[in-house]
Design a protein around this motif. Structure first.
Motif, PDB file in Angstrom:
ATOM      1  N   GLU A  34      17.269  66.080 103.313  1.00  0.00           N
ATOM      2  CA  GLU A  34      16.022  65.413 103.678  1.00  0.00           C
ATOM      3  C   GLU A  34      16.366  64.072 104.294  1.00  0.00           C
ATOM      4  OE1 GLU A  34      13.284  65.247 100.465  1.00  0.00           O
ATOM      5  OE2 GLU A  34      13.733  67.291  99.845  1.00  0.00           O
ATOM      6  N   SER A  35      15.734  63.771 105.394  1.00  0.00           N
ATOM      7  CA  SER A  35      16.132  62.584 106.126  1.00  0.00           C
ATOM      8  C   SER A  35      15.627  61.295 105.507  1.00  0.00           C
ATOM      9  CB  SER A  35      15.685  62.672 107.580  1.00  0.00           C
ATOM     10  OG  SER A  35      14.282  62.766 107.643  1.00  0.00           O
ATOM     11  N   GLY A  36      14.674  61.121 104.809  1.00  0.00           N
ATOM     12  CA  GLY A  36      14.227  59.842 104.294  1.00  0.00           C
ATOM     13  C   GLY A  36      14.704  59.553 102.894  1.00  0.00           C
ATOM     14  N   LYS A  37      15.407  60.445 102.257  1.00  0.00           N
ATOM     15  CA  LYS A  37      15.808  60.303 100.855  1.00  0.00           C
ATOM     16  C   LYS A  37      17.047  59.415 100.754  1.00  0.00           C
ATOM     17  CE  LYS A  37      16.860  63.159  96.877  1.00  0.00           C
ATOM     18  NZ  LYS A  37      17.073  64.518  96.417  1.00  0.00           N
ATOM     19  N   PRO A  38      17.002  58.350  99.935  1.00  0.00           N
ATOM     20  CA  PRO A  38      18.172  57.472  99.795  1.00  0.00           C
ATOM     21  C   PRO A  38      19.286  58.170  99.006  1.00  0.00           C
ATOM     22  CG  PRO A  38      16.446  56.797  98.285  1.00  0.00           C
ATOM     23  CD  PRO A  38      15.872  57.900  99.135  1.00  0.00           C
ATOM     24  N   VAL A  39      20.494  57.803  99.331  1.00  0.00           N
ATOM     25  CA  VAL A  39      21.656  58.360  98.648  1.00  0.00           C
ATOM     26  C   VAL A  39      21.891  57.567  97.373  1.00  0.00           C
ATOM     27  CG1 VAL A  39      24.119  58.803  98.849  1.00  0.00           C
ATOM     28  CG2 VAL A  39      22.662  59.051 100.841  1.00  0.00           C
ATOM     29  N   ASP A  40      22.177  58.265  96.292  1.00  0.00           N
ATOM     30  CA  ASP A  40      22.458  57.631  95.011  1.00  0.00           C
ATOM     31  C   ASP A  40      23.720  56.772  95.167  1.00  0.00           C
ATOM     32  OD1 ASP A  40      22.630  56.941  92.359  1.00  0.00           O
ATOM     33  OD2 ASP A  40      23.471  58.867  91.721  1.00  0.00           O
ATOM     34  N   PRO A  41      23.620  55.450  94.917  1.00  0.00           N
ATOM     35  CA  PRO A  41      24.781  54.571  95.117  1.00  0.00           C
ATOM     36  C   PRO A  41      25.964  54.944  94.229  1.00  0.00           C
ATOM     37  CG  PRO A  41      22.822  53.293  94.511  1.00  0.00           C
ATOM     38  CD  PRO A  41      22.435  54.723  94.510  1.00  0.00           C
ATOM     39  N   GLN A  44      27.641  57.871  95.841  1.00  0.00           N
ATOM     40  CA  GLN A  44      28.312  57.415  97.054  1.00  0.00           C
ATOM     41  C   GLN A  44      29.606  56.687  96.698  1.00  0.00           C
ATOM     42  OE1 GLN A  44      25.880  54.943  99.529  1.00  0.00           O
ATOM     43  NE2 GLN A  44      27.274  55.075 101.267  1.00  0.00           N
TER      44      GLN A  44
END
Length: 138
Positions: A34-41, A44
């Motif tokens: 999904e393009s608007g979903k932030p990545v879990d820091p 990452q």
């Protein structure tokens, strides 16, 4: 020339930024981005750490070929490398294989072979004396 695909082409994923495989439903399944979903820091950071660890290991260990070559070579602490039998084998190899292939005069090659044969004889005599001495020790 035009290339035509036999399967239907769905370009909606290119416009929306969402990738979904046939047979899967939306809602966080594998293969869906999904393009608007932030990545879990935290995820990452874990991923970045794993990549760095992998690169460091690769630099430290070398390529697969280098690792295989290191495993194939005997370790310097191997006592058989310094044994009398191994040194005699190496001297015989030099006399039988290396010297005949060298570009030297026949007199020099003959002299070198004689010296090597004398060394081999001395080593064999020394090994025999050593074995004899070990038999008499209590």
């Amino acid at each position: 020339m035009r290339v035509i695909s036999e399967r239907p082409h769905d370009d909606t994923r290119l416009r929306t930024g969402t990738v979904s495989h046939a047979g899967e439903r939306g809602g966080g399944h594998v293969g869906e981005i999904e393009s608007g979903k932030p990545v879990d820091p935290e995820r990452q950071a874990d991923f970045a750490r794993a990549v760095e660890d992998s690169q460091a290991r690769r630099q430290q260990e070398g390529t697969l070929r280098e690792r295989v070559e290191r495993l194939a070579q005997p370790s310097p602490s191997d006592p058989s490398l310094y044994g009398n039998e191994r040194s005699i084998e190496l001297l015989q190899h030099v006399a039988e294989v290396v010297l005949p292939g060298m570009d030297v005069s026949p007199e020099i090659a003959d002299l070198a072979v004689q010296m090597i044969n004398e060394e081999v004889t001395q080593r064999l005599e020394w090994a025999a004396r050593r074995t004899e001495a070990e038999e008499y020790e209590p």
